[in-house]
Structures are given as structure tokens and as C-alpha cells.
Design a protein around this motif. Structure first.
Motif, PDB file in Angstrom:
ATOM      1  N   GLN B 279       0.825  -1.201   0.000  1.00 50.25           N
ATOM      2  CA  GLN B 279       0.000   0.000   0.000  1.00 50.25           C
ATOM      3  C   GLN B 279       0.860   1.252   0.000  1.00 50.25           C
ATOM      4  O   GLN B 279       0.564   2.226  -0.670  1.00 50.25           O
ATOM      5  CB  GLN B 279      -0.900  -0.031   1.234  1.00 50.25           C
TER       6      GLN B 279
ATOM      7  N   LYS C  11     -12.302  -1.368   6.177  1.00 48.24           N
ATOM      8  CA  LYS C  11     -11.088  -1.302   5.355  1.00 48.24           C
ATOM      9  C   LYS C  11      -9.954  -1.974   6.098  1.00 48.24           C
ATOM     10  O   LYS C  11      -9.727  -1.699   7.273  1.00 48.24           O
ATOM     11  CB  LYS C  11     -10.724   0.163   5.075  1.00 48.24           C
ATOM     12  N   PHE C  13      -5.736  -3.103   5.870  1.00 49.12           N
ATOM     13  CA  PHE C  13      -4.448  -2.994   5.188  1.00 49.12           C
ATOM     14  C   PHE C  13      -3.651  -4.254   5.489  1.00 49.12           C
ATOM     15  O   PHE C  13      -3.176  -4.429   6.605  1.00 49.12           O
ATOM     16  CB  PHE C  13      -3.669  -1.780   5.692  1.00 49.12           C
ATOM     17  N   ALA C  18      -8.128  -1.612   9.714  1.00 47.32           N
ATOM     18  CA  ALA C  18      -7.964  -0.224  10.130  1.00 47.32           C
ATOM     19  C   ALA C  18      -9.300   0.357  10.543  1.00 47.32           C
ATOM     20  O   ALA C  18      -9.389   1.094  11.519  1.00 47.32           O
ATOM     21  CB  ALA C  18      -7.360   0.597   8.995  1.00 47.32           C
ATOM     22  N   GLY C  41      -7.720   4.346  13.563  1.00 47.46           N
ATOM     23  CA  GLY C  41      -8.476   4.343  12.318  1.00 47.46           C
ATOM     24  C   GLY C  41      -9.259   5.601  12.025  1.00 47.46           C
ATOM     25  O   GLY C  41     -10.079   5.616  11.120  1.00 47.46           O
ATOM     26  N   THR C  43      -8.116   8.671  10.938  1.00 46.55           N
ATOM     27  CA  THR C  43      -7.715   9.302   9.687  1.00 46.55           C
ATOM     28  C   THR C  43      -8.115   8.443   8.490  1.00 46.55           C
ATOM     29  O   THR C  43      -8.482   8.968   7.437  1.00 46.55           O
ATOM     30  CB  THR C  43      -6.202   9.566   9.692  1.00 46.55           C
ATOM     31  N   THR C  44      -8.072   7.108   8.665  1.00 44.12           N
ATOM     32  CA  THR C  44      -8.505   6.231   7.582  1.00 44.12           C
ATOM     33  C   THR C  44      -9.956   6.487   7.230  1.00 44.12           C
ATOM     34  O   THR C  44     -10.325   6.535   6.055  1.00 44.12           O
ATOM     35  CB  THR C  44      -8.320   4.765   7.994  1.00 44.12           C
ATOM     36  N   ASN C  47     -10.124   9.550   5.233  1.00 46.06           N
ATOM     37  CA  ASN C  47      -9.656   9.267   3.874  1.00 46.06           C
ATOM     38  C   ASN C  47     -10.725   8.564   3.049  1.00 46.06           C
ATOM     39  O   ASN C  47     -10.836   8.784   1.848  1.00 46.06           O
ATOM     40  CB  ASN C  47      -8.388   8.408   3.915  1.00 46.06           C
ATOM     41  N   ILE C  53      -9.129   6.888  -0.123  1.00 37.72           N
ATOM     42  CA  ILE C  53      -8.991   5.439   0.009  1.00 37.72           C
ATOM     43  C   ILE C  53     -10.337   4.812  -0.305  1.00 37.72           C
ATOM     44  O   ILE C  53     -11.383   5.347   0.097  1.00 37.72           O
ATOM     45  CB  ILE C  53      -8.554   5.047   1.444  1.00 37.72           C
TER      46      ILE C  53
END
Lengths: 337, 286, 247
Positions: B279, C11, C13, C18, C41, C43-44, C47, C53
Motif C-alpha cells: 500500500q 477497510k 491494510f 484499520a 483508524g 484518519t482512515t 480518507n 482510500i
């Protein structure tokens, strides 16, 4: 040299520069001259040089102008965040477009060059459109690969004259036309791009290089803008290619050679990346110098390599930045408190 | 065909590993890699034919010299422009053309410039005759991959390598010197390039132009596999190796380069992070 | 009706989840605070909302319109502005020229004037609103020499110039002194007063709890608690997740 341990160097913008950076409110001939001098002197200088030199060196000036335009276009692309290692791609596409139009359809020269400029830019943009999302070095790799691939493709499929290329294309009427045409084109490209990149619209291109994520978060479709930048940059190269084709009355695989990709980068590295005028200056240093070194054969390319490495390491800002600082800023030593 | 494809893949993997090592650890795209490959070939040739050293000694000497050269390039050139991607690419590319064109200028072109094979002769495998040298390539390729794995997972320096590759700032705070690691990685990457040259070059003659070809091959394998991923490099070299062999057999040999270039384009368009990229790389690319 | 609906967003990774099955409704003209330990998580999620994202599962609706699959610039043009945690302005440009970029976006292009410096004037106005002193040289300085506090204000100015309806502020107060925070707070209150919606990710709980209408607490990619600031303060589980943090 006096002891400068307790001193530091201070740089101050000359007051005319500070005032006239954006708004032109000039009050004396001296101030006007200060602004006009760096623009007018190179224009007149190159014109005089070009028209009064012997024929051989006239040709050198033409080649220099072509490379200068390639370099300016490279610099424009790099200020938009598109690092290109393959100006030869755009150059070659322009060259082949002009060559084919002239050879297969018998278009006259004053049609082939404009058409090749526009179409060349268009074809290059479409070719690179799938990879426009890539950044930095990944985009650079693709641009390095594509001209090689096209050259080998032509070699393998024997289209457009295959290995031999297309010869016997229509030439320019005389050397004066060639000179005037290319010099005018070069200055037009330089000043238009300089103007463009400092306009509100051009700022967006610079912002993409600075931070593409923040540009996206500002509601700008960066891919559309990158495509536009690509079109502008590659059109200029395609113009050079078309011009060169008619100059030598030939187009073929050599238009994809590394030299057309390397020299613009070398010129930009010496002249100063990000100034547009710097690469032009760099080209006017490099090309005539390499012409003098012509008798050394392939050592010429070694020389390019050396200049590249030395300049990138020792003079990272480039000649143009240095000169403009000396011209626009006053330096003095001040005592540290 | 199966055997030739395998050999071709091993050749590609060997070529790409050095480039991949440097990029994966320090993020430097060493465009001088192809030049280093060719120079290594010529140095070995010079050791054997001018100094009359035995083959094994000259090979080891070459690898050491090239490794030191790579580290010095980092120390004196790249270190000053670290982090400026454009400058790094320009500088390494400049070094590449200096080396290659200098060799061309000196006039090292011709059939006499070739390295001897390790052991002459050929054996029959699955109905085709294969030079023993080609078997060496496969064997040594596997050996290099295994030793790289052991090095990065079980030695202190190797772990520092992986640390820098994953998170530079954290590694800094743990007392890892990134400059030392980066110059080591440049050195090791170059040494691997030299190793590949010594193993592969006996199959043909040493030419200056092969430098550019090696660079393109290494680049294509690394991009397809995902830059910095060793396992990706292996898979990618199999894919490209077999496609090249098949095109060479059914189309014509000069289509091979086009096919591998095409592979890069397709991969970059479909999956920009490469087959096994992470990623983190994806964010860099897109 | 909720202006922003997040439904079952997940989501991961490379095996690490996350964000896991997160559902939130954001009401119009409210301030939603998101808190939680680092790496939980937050900021994810931002995003995902702003399109940087793509989630593995789930959907996000803005005024009933699905956002998943749209590129970040389209989402911004719909009216969701996002300030970055790591401020990276356009370093080569002067501060006021930084706002030329958002002012040229599709959303506000038609209302921000033509050429001849119209955009500059608007930009200077907005900068004054977020605390750049108009008569000083600060708005004209290159962004690379501005101090951190001004860069954070510049981020805020970017969202204001976009005429956003939802302001997503990712750790806007991080790295700011108390004096700077107290001078930015009224700006946020004014944004709310004008009828906009604000989502704040914050570690400065004291300031956040004073202005938030609702707070959600993240831990390991899940929402562990949702409610008014007062309820959050008294919750045992939250205290455990935020062990050692004085509220």
C-alpha cells in the motif's frame, strides 16, 4: 578576507524588483532599463549572432534553438510534476507526423508543421493518458520506455519506411527562413510559458507539483490538468520534431534516440530547473560546446554525462538562479548581535 | 521451451535483484545499474587477459571493486542530493552514460571480449541440450535469493536494512545510520549486478549496448513485480521470461523487447503497485 | 435527515483491520468529534469519506448521494472540505496565492470572479477571516517560511474558500499553543453558526468537548462509544482506552 565569524550574509531584494514584481509602476528610464535589460539583450544578441555567423554556425544556432525549446518544454513539464525522461517520444511523434503527411499525402510545409504540432501533442497525450495517474519516478520510467518501444516497433513492423525512414521530404526555401522561424518559435514558447505559468490558471499546475493531494482536496481534477500540461509540453516538442524533419528532409528511427531526451535534461540541470529561462540558457551553453567537441566522437556523450553529474552535485540551483540572484538582489554582510 | 524459459527467467531475476535491493532499501533508483553490469564484465575480462589472474580470483575481485564503487558513488554523489528524486535520477543516469560511452569511446567492441564459461559442455534435460553454464545461472540465482533472505532476516545489518526500508524516521531514532545503510545497499546492489554480469556474460559477448538492455530488463522486472519486493521480482521474472521465450519462438526475436516493454505498460495501467507491491508504494505511485 | 451517513464501512491494510464496520450519522449543522488513541483508524475513516482510500465494504451517503467510487476532487466539489493532519501547503506560492487553487475549483469558479486579481482580493479577504493580518506582510509571504500556526489557519482558509458544507478537520489543533487554539476556536464556532457541519478529529479533548454536539470514540478500528460529550466523559470503557489521559 576579514574574519567573518560574527557576520552573516544578508540578501535584500533591490527596491525596483520589490516594487515591480507584480505591478508595473515605473518612474524612470533607469527602472525600465533594469526590467527590460535581461529580456531584450538575449533576444537581440541571439538575432545578431544568428544572422551574421557563417553558414555552418547558422546551422548550429538552429540546432541549439531546437534543443532549447525541448529543454524549455521539459522544464515546463517538470514544474507541473511530470518528470519526463523521454522528450524523444514527443519529438519523434511530431517528426513522424510531419514526415508522413508530407510523404504520403504531399501536404506542403506550411501545413505539415502546424498539423504535426497539434496532432503530435494530441497523440503523445493520448499515449500517456493511461499512466497519467503515476507520479515522479514511475511516470519517468514509462516515458523512458515508450520511445524505445516505438523505435523497436517501427523496426519490427517496417511501417513508415522501417529502418531506412522516410527521405526526400520538402525543405525550407532558404536558411534565413529556417533561422527566423525557429528563433521566433523559441522566444514565443519561452515567454508564453513564463506568462502562462505565473497566471492564476498556471498556478494550479505548479500546485500539483507541490502537493497533488492538497490540490485534489481543493476540488481540482488534477488528471485533467496534467493532461493539459502534457499536451502543451509535447506540442512544443512535436513542433521541434516537425521542424527538424523538414530541415534535414528526413525522418526515421534516429528521432527516438536518447540524445533528444538527455540533452534537454542536461540543459535544464545546468541552467536551473523551474525557471524556464534557465534551460534555454543551458542549451545555449551545451549545444555549441558539444559542437566544438564534435571531433571527439562518442566522447561527446561522456561529456554530457559529466556535466550532468557535476552540475547536479556542485551547482544544484543552476546558473540562471545564480545570475538572477546577483542581478535582483543586493548582498551585504551584517554583524550578528 | 520449458527449460529455455526457466533459464531466461533466472537470467532476468539475477539482473533485477541488484536494482531491486538498492531501490527497496534506500529508495534510490540506480539508473547506472546497466553500466555497472557492463563495466563488471570488462573488469573481469581485463583481470583474466591482462593480469593473467585465475578466473575465480578475478571474479571475486571484480565483485568487491564494483561493490566499493557503488558505495563510493553514494558517498560522494547521491548523498548530497538525497531526497531530490529528479536530481537522483539525473545523476545516476549521468553516471551510466559516462561509463558506457567511455567504454564505447575506448573501443571495447568486438567478439574477443567475452568471458570464459565455468565448465564447458552441455547436458540433456527433457530432450533438449543445455549448456552447463545455463544450469549454473539457475543454481546461482536460487543461491543468491536464499542468501539474501537469510541476510535480511537473520543478520543485524540485514534487519537494519529492512528497518530503514519500512520506516526511516523510526529507524533513525533506534540508532540506525541511514547514510551508512544506504551506501551499503548501493554497494550491495552494485555487487549483485557485477555477480549477475559474471554469471550471465559467458553466454555471449560483452557489448556496451547491453548495458541499456540490462537496465530496461531490470526495470521491467522490478516494475512488474512491485519495486522493492524480492518475491515479486521472482514471479515477475518468470512471467516476463516465459513471455519473451514464447515470443522469440513463435514470432521473431526482435519482438522480445517490445513484449517486455508492453508488460510494464500493462502492469502500470492495471495495478500501479506491481504484482506484489504494498500500500505504501501505491501511495507513492498514484 | 442526516447530511452524512456512513454505513458499515470496513477497510483493512494487509490483514490489519484499520476500520471495521463503522456506521455513523452526522446531523446537519452539528459538530461531531472523533476521538481515540493513535492508529485507531480515525484518519482512515476521513480518507474514505473524502475518496482518498476505497473501502473494502460499506457506503457513505452525502445528502443521499453515494460517495464511494468518486474521486477526491468530485467529493470536494460536492461540498465536503477536508483539512490535512500533516499540513503541506503549496510551498512555492505566497500564502494568498495558495487560495487561488481552491478558488479555481469547479464549485466556486463561477462566483470567484474572473482574472485581473479578482481572486487575489477574495483570497485576502478569506485570509483576514482566519487571522492573517491584512496590513502586515504575512499573507504575501511564501508558504514555506510561514510558522506552523499560520499553515493550520491556511488549511482552514482553504476549506472556507471552497464554501464547504461539511468541514472535516483532521487534528487541526495538533502542535498549536493554547493561545493559538483559543484564537482559532471562534472561527470554528462562526463556521457552525453559518449553518455548516463540522467533523473534528482531535486529541485536545478539553476544547473539543466544549463545542461538540456529539462525540464518537474509536479504538482498534471500531466505535466503542457514541454519545453526548457528558456521557463520554463518564464512560468506563473510554477511560480504559484513553488510560492516562486527563480529561
Amino acid at each position: 578576507m576579514k574574519n567573518r565569524e560574527n557576520y552573516r550574509k544578508e540578501r535584500i531584494d533591490r527596491c525596483i524588483k520589490a516594487r515591480s514584481d507584480d505591478i508595473y509602476a515605473l518612474s524612470s528610464y533607469k527602472e525600465m532599463w533594469y526590467l527590460i535589460f535581461p529580456r531584450v539583450v538575449p533576444i537581440i544578441g541571439i538575432a545578431i549572432l544568428a544572422y551574421f555567423l557563417p553558414l555552418y554556425w547558422k546551422k548550429v544556432v538552429i540546432t541549439t534553438c531546437i534543443f532549447a525549446m525541448l529543454a524549455v518544454s521539459w522544464d515546463f513539464l517538470s514544474s507541473c510534476g511530470l518528470l519526463s525522461l523521454g522528450q524523444a517520444l514527443f519529438f519523434g511523434i511530431g517528426s513522424y507526423t510531419a514526415g508522413c503527411l508530407n510523404h504520403y499525402f504531399h501536404f506542403p510545409i506550411y501545413l505539415t508543421i502546424p498539423i504535426a504540432t497539434i496532432c503530435g501533442g494530441f497523440i503523445s497525450t493520448i499515449l500517456l493518458l493511461p499512466v497519467i495517474r503515476l507520479r515522479g519516478i514511475y511516470f519517468a520510467m514509462v516515458t523512458l520506455i515508450l520511445p524505445l518501444m516505438l523505435a523497436r516497433g517501427i523496426e519490427a513492423t517496417h511501417v513508415f519506411g522501417g529502418n531506412e525512414g522516410i527521405t526526400g521530404l520538402s525543405p525550407f526555401p532558404n536558411v534565413w527562413v529556417e533561422l527566423t522561424f525557429i528563433i521566433a518559435g523559441m522566444w514565443a514558447a519561452l515567454f508564453a510559458l513564463r506568462r502562462f505559468i505565473s497566471s492564476d490558471y498556471g498556478l494550479i499546475f505548479v500546485s500539483i507539483r507541490d502537493n497533488d493531494r492538497a490540490t485534489m482536496a481543493s476540488g481540482i481534477n488534477i488528471y485533467a490538468f496534467k493532461a493539459q500540461a502534457l499536451f502543451i509540453g509535447s506540442s512544443i516538442c512535436a513542433f521541434c520534431g516537425a521542424f527538424m524533419t523538414h530541415l534535414y528532409m528526413f525522418t526515421g528511427i534516429p528521432v527516438f534516440t536518447m540524445e533528444f531526451s538527455i540533452l534537454p535534461i542536461a540543459a535544464s540541470a545546468i541552467g536551473g530547473i523551474g525557471t524556464l529561462a534557465g534551460p534555454l540558457l543551458g542549451a545555449f551553453i551545451l549545444v555549441p560546446l558539444s559542437e566544438i567537441l564534435r571531433e571527439f566522437g562518442s566522447l561527446r556523450v561522456v561529456f554530457y554525462g559529466l556535466v550532468l553529474v557535476v552540475c547536479v552535485v556542485a551547482l544544484p540551483e543552476g546558473i540562471f538562479h545564480y545570475l538572477s540572484r546577483k542581478y535582483n538582489e543586493m548582498e551585504r554582510w551584517v554583524r550578528l548581535e | 521451451m520449458f527449460v529455455y524459459g526457466l533459464i531466461n527467467s533466472a537470467v532476468l531475476a539475477l539482473m533485477a535483484l541488484g536494482f531491486n535491493l538498492t531501490f527497496g532499501i534506500s529508495g534510490i533508483a540506480n539508473f547506472a545499474y546497466g553500466a555497472i553490469y557492463v563495466v563488471a564484465g570488462f573488469i573481469t575480462w581485463a583481470f583474466i587477459n591482462h593480469l593473467n589472474l585465475p578466473y575465480a580470483v578475478s571474479a571475486i575481485l571484480t565483485i568487491i571493486i564494483i561493490g566499493i564503487f557503488g558505495a563510493l558513488v553514494y558517498k560522494f554523489i547521491i548523498k548530497r542530493i538525497r531526497g531530490l528524486v529528479i536530481s537522483e535520477v539525473i545523476a545516476t543516469f549521468g553516471i551510466s552514460i559516462i561509463l558506457l560511452e567511455l567504454l564505447r569511446f575506448i573501443g571495447l567492441i568486438g567478439f574477443k571480449y567475452s568471458l570464459p564459461v565455468f565448465i564447458d559442455g552441455s547436458v540433456e534435460i527433457l530432450g533438449v541440450y543445455v549448456d552447463i553454464q545455463r544450469l549454473f545461472i539457475i543454481g546461482l540465482g536460487i543461491l543468491v535469493i536464499i542468501s539474501l533472505y537469510v541476510f535480511t532476516h537473520h543478520t543485524k545489518t540485514g534487519l537494519a536494512f529492512r528497518g530503514i526500508a519500512q520506516e526511516e524516521h523510526t529507524s533513525l531514532s533506534l540508532g540506525i545510520n541511514p547514510d551508512r545503510i544506504a551506501s551499503l545497499s548501493m554497494g550491495m546492489g552494485s555487487a549483485l549486478g557485477a555477480f549477475a554480469a559474471i554469471v550471465i556474460l559467458p553466454l555471449g559477448t560483452i557489448t556496451v549496448d547491453s548495458g541499456y538492455d540490462v537496465l530496461i530488463n531490470a526495470l521491467s522486472v522490478c516494475i512488474v513485480g512491485g519495486l522493492g519486493s524480492t518475491f515479486g521480482v521472482i514471479i515477475a521474472s518468470f512471467i516476463i521470461g516465459y513471455t519473451q521465450t514464447i515470443t522469440a519462438m513463435y514470432l521473431a526475436p526482435h519482438w522480445t523487447m517490445i513484449v517486455s516493454l508492453f508488460a510494464i505498460l500493462v502492469i502500470l495501467v492495471i495495478k500501479p503497485s506491481g504484482l506484489l507491491g504494498h500500500q505504501k508504494e501505491l501511495e507513492e505511485r498514484v | 435527515m442526516a447530511i452524512l451517513e456512513i454505513k458499515g464501512v470496513t477497510k483493512s491494510f494487509g490483514g490489519v483491520k484499520a476500520v471495521e464496520d463503522v456506521s455513523v450519522n452526522v446531523e446537519e449543522n452539528t459538530l461531531l468529534g472523533i476521538i481515540g488513541p493513535n492508529g485507531s483508524g480515525k484518519t482512515t475513516l476521513v480518507n474514505i469519506i473524502t475518496g482518498f482510500i476505497k473501502p473494502d465494504k460499506g457506503s457513505v451517503f452525502f445528502k443521499g448521494k453515494e460517495l464511494i467510487g468518486l474521486p477526491p476532487y468530485t467529493i470536494t466539489n460536492l461540498g465536503i472540505g477536508r483539512a490535512f493532519q500533516m499540513v503541506k501547503p503549496f510551498f512555492h506560492l505566497p500564502a494568498f496565492k495558495n487560495l487561488i487553487v481552491p478558488l479555481s475549483s469547479k464549485r466556486v469558479r463561477s462566483t470567484s470572479g474572473g482574472g485581473y486579481g479578482d481572486k487575489d482580493a477574495i483570497a485576502l479577504d478569506i485570509l483576514e477571516e482566519v487571522g492573517f493580518e491584512r496590513d502586515s506582510s504575512v499573507p504575501y509571504k511564501t508558504a514555506s517560511v510561514l510558522p506552523h500556526g499560520y499553515l493550520k489557519r491556511l488549511e482552514l482558509a482553504r476549506l472556507i474558500s471552497l464554501k464547504s458544507e461539511i468541514f472535516i478537520l483532521d487534528e487541526l489543533f495538533s502542535g498549536l499553543s493554547i493561545a493559538e487554539v483559543t484564537s482559532i476556536l471562534p472561527i470554528i464556532e462562526k463556521i457552525l453558526f453559518e449553518g455548516n457541519t463540522v467533523i473534528m478529529i482531535e486529541h485536545r479533548l478539553k476544547e473539543l468537548f466544549r463545542i461538540a454536539n456529539k462525540v464518537i470514540v474509536f479504538n482498534f478500528g471500531r466505535i466503542i462509544k457514541e454519545g453526548a460529550p457528558k456521557e463520554i466523559l463518564e464512560d468506563e470503557e473510554v477511560k480504559k482506552a484513553y488510560l492516562g489521559v486527563e480529561v
